[in-house]
Design an enzyme around this catalytic site. Structure first.
Site, PDB file in Angstrom:
ATOM      1  N   GLU A  41       0.822  -1.213   0.000  1.00  0.00           N
ATOM      2  CA  GLU A  41       0.000   0.000   0.000  1.00  0.00           C
ATOM      3  C   GLU A  41       0.858   1.266   0.000  1.00  0.00           C
ATOM      4  O   GLU A  41       0.462   2.288  -0.565  1.00  0.00           O
ATOM      5  CB  GLU A  41      -0.934   0.013   1.215  1.00  0.00           C
ATOM      6  CG  GLU A  41      -2.055  -1.007   1.158  1.00  0.00           C
ATOM      7  CD  GLU A  41      -1.695  -2.332   1.810  1.00  0.00           C
ATOM      8  OE1 GLU A  41      -2.590  -3.181   1.975  1.00  0.00           O
ATOM      9  OE2 GLU A  41      -0.501  -2.514   2.167  1.00  0.00           O
TER      10      GLU A  41
ATOM     11  N   PHE B  13     -11.873  -6.797  13.994  1.00  0.00           N
ATOM     12  CA  PHE B  13     -10.779  -7.268  13.145  1.00  0.00           C
ATOM     13  C   PHE B  13     -10.455  -6.227  12.074  1.00  0.00           C
ATOM     14  O   PHE B  13     -11.332  -5.761  11.361  1.00  0.00           O
ATOM     15  CB  PHE B  13     -11.169  -8.600  12.486  1.00  0.00           C
ATOM     16  CG  PHE B  13     -10.128  -9.118  11.520  1.00  0.00           C
ATOM     17  CD1 PHE B  13      -8.896  -9.553  11.979  1.00  0.00           C
ATOM     18  CD2 PHE B  13     -10.385  -9.143  10.152  1.00  0.00           C
ATOM     19  CE1 PHE B  13      -7.941 -10.017  11.103  1.00  0.00           C
ATOM     20  CE2 PHE B  13      -9.431  -9.610   9.262  1.00  0.00           C
ATOM     21  CZ  PHE B  13      -8.202 -10.049   9.732  1.00  0.00           C
ATOM     22  N   GLN B  14      -9.202  -5.862  11.998  1.00  0.00           N
ATOM     23  CA  GLN B  14      -8.683  -4.874  11.050  1.00  0.00           C
ATOM     24  C   GLN B  14      -9.396  -3.518  11.145  1.00  0.00           C
ATOM     25  O   GLN B  14      -9.513  -2.801  10.164  1.00  0.00           O
ATOM     26  CB  GLN B  14      -8.737  -5.412   9.612  1.00  0.00           C
ATOM     27  CG  GLN B  14      -7.721  -6.528   9.361  1.00  0.00           C
ATOM     28  CD  GLN B  14      -7.542  -6.875   7.900  1.00  0.00           C
ATOM     29  OE1 GLN B  14      -8.443  -6.665   7.081  1.00  0.00           O
ATOM     30  NE2 GLN B  14      -6.385  -7.408   7.562  1.00  0.00           N
TER      31      GLN B  14
ATOM     32  N   LYS C 297     -17.897  -0.290   5.625  1.00  0.00           N
ATOM     33  CA  LYS C 297     -18.256  -1.319   4.649  1.00  0.00           C
ATOM     34  C   LYS C 297     -19.760  -1.372   4.394  1.00  0.00           C
ATOM     35  O   LYS C 297     -20.191  -1.621   3.255  1.00  0.00           O
ATOM     36  CB  LYS C 297     -17.758  -2.688   5.099  1.00  0.00           C
ATOM     37  CG  LYS C 297     -17.954  -3.759   4.029  1.00  0.00           C
ATOM     38  CD  LYS C 297     -17.257  -5.068   4.339  1.00  0.00           C
ATOM     39  CE  LYS C 297     -17.434  -6.045   3.178  1.00  0.00           C
ATOM     40  NZ  LYS C 297     -16.727  -7.326   3.426  1.00  0.00           N
TER      41      LYS C 297
ATOM     42  N   MET D 124      24.140   9.434   2.992  1.00  0.00           N
ATOM     43  CA  MET D 124      24.041  10.755   3.601  1.00  0.00           C
ATOM     44  C   MET D 124      24.234  10.693   5.111  1.00  0.00           C
ATOM     45  O   MET D 124      24.880  11.568   5.706  1.00  0.00           O
ATOM     46  CB  MET D 124      22.696  11.409   3.267  1.00  0.00           C
ATOM     47  CG  MET D 124      22.585  12.854   3.731  1.00  0.00           C
ATOM     48  SD  MET D 124      23.828  13.937   2.990  1.00  0.00           S
ATOM     49  CE  MET D 124      23.009  14.385   1.455  1.00  0.00           C
TER      50      MET D 124
END
Length: 563
Positions: free
Chosen positions: A51, A113-114, A163, A467
């Site tokens: 993602e 969940f999630q 959802k 760097m």
């Protein structure tokens, strides 16, 4: 007509002329992907490897095209994996709309969940965000998100949709997006008049250009302004390409790794005209010592930037293009050839010097410029290679350098390159990465090969975190804590394992042959360039020092010899 929430999302994206989405599906966003499947001939979906890659691709697409970039993710870890990309876009004022989905309304706040409060997580790093729990409000929220992302100072907007809303139905009526009006109501005539008088009175003006000029498509008007006032021009990292890097008035980047010409010139000017720039600490060095001989005239769309980091003697708040138009209309042609000659003497005295007897970053960037004729889109990750890309490739047009300036996001460049190539198919797109950065999101090579997106990944491989090691070398007594990458990772094999063409080069002749081949093949390619870990980015300004104290390799050798 009556549609469910998922279909409304797709239809609203079509209203906004969205042609590409970067994303990764999951349980909470399944309904949306099911609706998207039915419109695959109208909207292309690029399935990234992660993602974070999707958010960077949306960002790169936006920077390269000037349109709003769009990314999708599911709830929980899918949403949180977008966070670094959203923050990257926020820090650099890039218009991105991120759409996530969450658990159903009855499950919110129950550690389901999630489940994650992604609106709360992203509140400090978005221009605005929404959580949609009512399908009747969904279309208006999406339309508002695109408007907010584009208007004024651009930035990312997040929409989190539960959802059950993606499944619920309501009436949908198509709307045509209203044109985004430029911000002009804040431009006061007296402010413009004062700006004009300050410019006319100045003997040694300097123009400092930031990313706001690119965001407002003001490059042509800026060029007219510079020619009228006959002044030298420096830019920030984000301002690269806003003013033609081959123009005689251009003196290079300003700040920590800016040219000595720009740093010394700004330190001597009597008027610094900052346009669409926020005076980052990387630009100003010691703010108390910055441009001490100058009055500061600041043009910016965001009133919050005025006097935030550097005190301004005068300012005009509004869209950069509109400000420049109004100022140009009141200015007559001016002649400052003596001041310009003085600045050009600095250019002769302090050229950007580097070794030409071995493969190194500056030499590679100049060869890329030669072979692409300066017409490529260059994206970068963050570190030494980023600074070499800024210093040694001449950006003639806006939207040709895509880099994480504000957040400094390692792993940004490859996703951004993919987004840029999808949005600008006729352009050569090259990402410049360090080996440390490449390790972070190298999985996006698989995204490029999956869709045959012909980006060229060039790795400046010095087997260290370059760097950070440079700072350890100069300021931490050469204590190289956790910056050495001597291991057995073979980037060519890894890249070929993901379906790309891989090259390993150790000389500039080998690099030239590899890049010519990669450009001709028009497939995803990775070029692993083995360079010396002792190479450093110069000039440099020490932390806490004034930009007038910039030093280069010769200065460093002299200082070391005097110890």
């Amino acid at each position: 007509m009556k549609l469910n929430g998922s279909e409304i999302i797709v239809e609203c994206l079509k209203e906004q002329n969205v042609d590409t989405i970067f994303g990764y599906p999951g349980g909470a966003i399944l309904n949306v992907y099911d609706a998207l499947y039915k419109h695959s001939d109208e909207i292309t979906h690029i399935l990234t490897s992660h993602e974070q890659g999707a958010s960077h691709a949306a960002d790169g697409y936006a920077r390269a095209t000037g349109k709003v970039g769009v990314c999708f993710a599911t709830s929980g870890p899918g949403a949180t994996n977008l966070v670094t990309g959203i923050a990257t876009a926020y820090m650099d004022s890039i218009p991105v709309v991120a759409i996530t989905c969450n658990v159903t309304v009855p499950l919110l706040g129950k550690d389901s969940f999630q489940e994650i409060d992604i609106a709360g997580v992203t509140m400090p790093i978005t221009k605005h965000n929404f959580i949609v729990k009512d399908v009747t409000k969904l279309a208006d929220v999406i339309r508002a998100a695109f408007r907010i992302a584009k208007e004024g100072r651009p930035g990312p907007v997040l929409i989190d949709v539960t959802k059950d809303v993606t499944a619920a139905e309501c009436d949908y009526i198509k709307e045509t997006p209203k044109a985004i009006e430029r911000q002009t109501d804040t431009i006061k005539e007296e402010d413009v008049e004062r700006a004009v008088e300050m410019i006319k009175a100045s003997k040694r003006p300097y123009v400092f250009v930031g990313g706001g000029v690119i965001a407002s498509d003001a490059s042509d008007e800026l060029a007219r302004f510079v020619k009228k006032i006959d002044a030298p021009v420096a830019d920030s990292l984000m301002g690269k390409g806003a003013f033609d890097g081959t123009d005689p008035h251009y003196t290079g980047m300003l700040g920590m790794h800016g040219t000595k010409t720009s740093n010394f010139g700004v330190s001597e000017c009597d008027l610094l005209i900052a346009i669409g720039a926020r005076f980052s600490d990387r630009v100003t060095g010691n703010a108390n010592k910055f441009a001490k001989n100058a009055k500061i005239l600041h043009f910016d769309i965001d009133a919050a930037e005025i006097n935030k980091n550097i005190h301004s003697d005068a300012s005009v708040v509004g869209d950069a293009l509109e400000i420049l138009k109004r100022v140009n209309a009141k200015l007559e042609q001016q002649d400052r050839h003596e001041w310009l000659e003085h600045i050009h003497d600095y250019e002769k005295q302090y050229p950007m010097a580097y070794r030409k007897d071995c493969l190194n970053g500056p030499l590679i960037m100049e060869k890329i410029y030669e072979l692409t004729k300066g017409e490529a889109i260059i994206s970068t990750d963050v570190g030494q290679h980023q600074m070499w890309a800024a210093q040694h490739y001449k950006y003639k047009k806006p939207r040709t350098l895509l880099t994480s300036g504000g957040l400094g996001t390692m792993g940004y460049g490859l996703g951004a390159a993919i987004g840029a190539k999808v949005g600008c198919k006729d352009k050569t797109v090259i990402n410049i990465a360090g080996d440390g950065c490449f390790r972070m999101n190298m999985n996006e090579v698989a995204t490029a090969t999956r869709y045959n997106i012909p980006v060229i990944e060039i790795i400046f491989n010095n087997h260290v975190l370059g760097m950070v090691r440079q700072w350890q070398d100069l300021f931490y007594g050469k204590r190289y804590s956790a910056t050495v990458l001597d291991d057995c990772v073979d980037f060519v094999k890894v890249s070929e394992g993901m379906g790309a063409k891989g090259y390993r080069v150790q000389t500039i002749e080998e690099f030239e042959a590899a890049l010519k081949d990669a450009m001709a093949l028009n497939i995803p390619c990775v070029i692993d360039c083995l360079i010396d870990r002792e190479d450093k980015v110069f000039p440099m300004v020490s932390p806490g020092a004034a930009i007038s104290e910039a030093f280069d390799r010769k200065d460093l050798d002299r200082m070391n010899s005097e110890k």
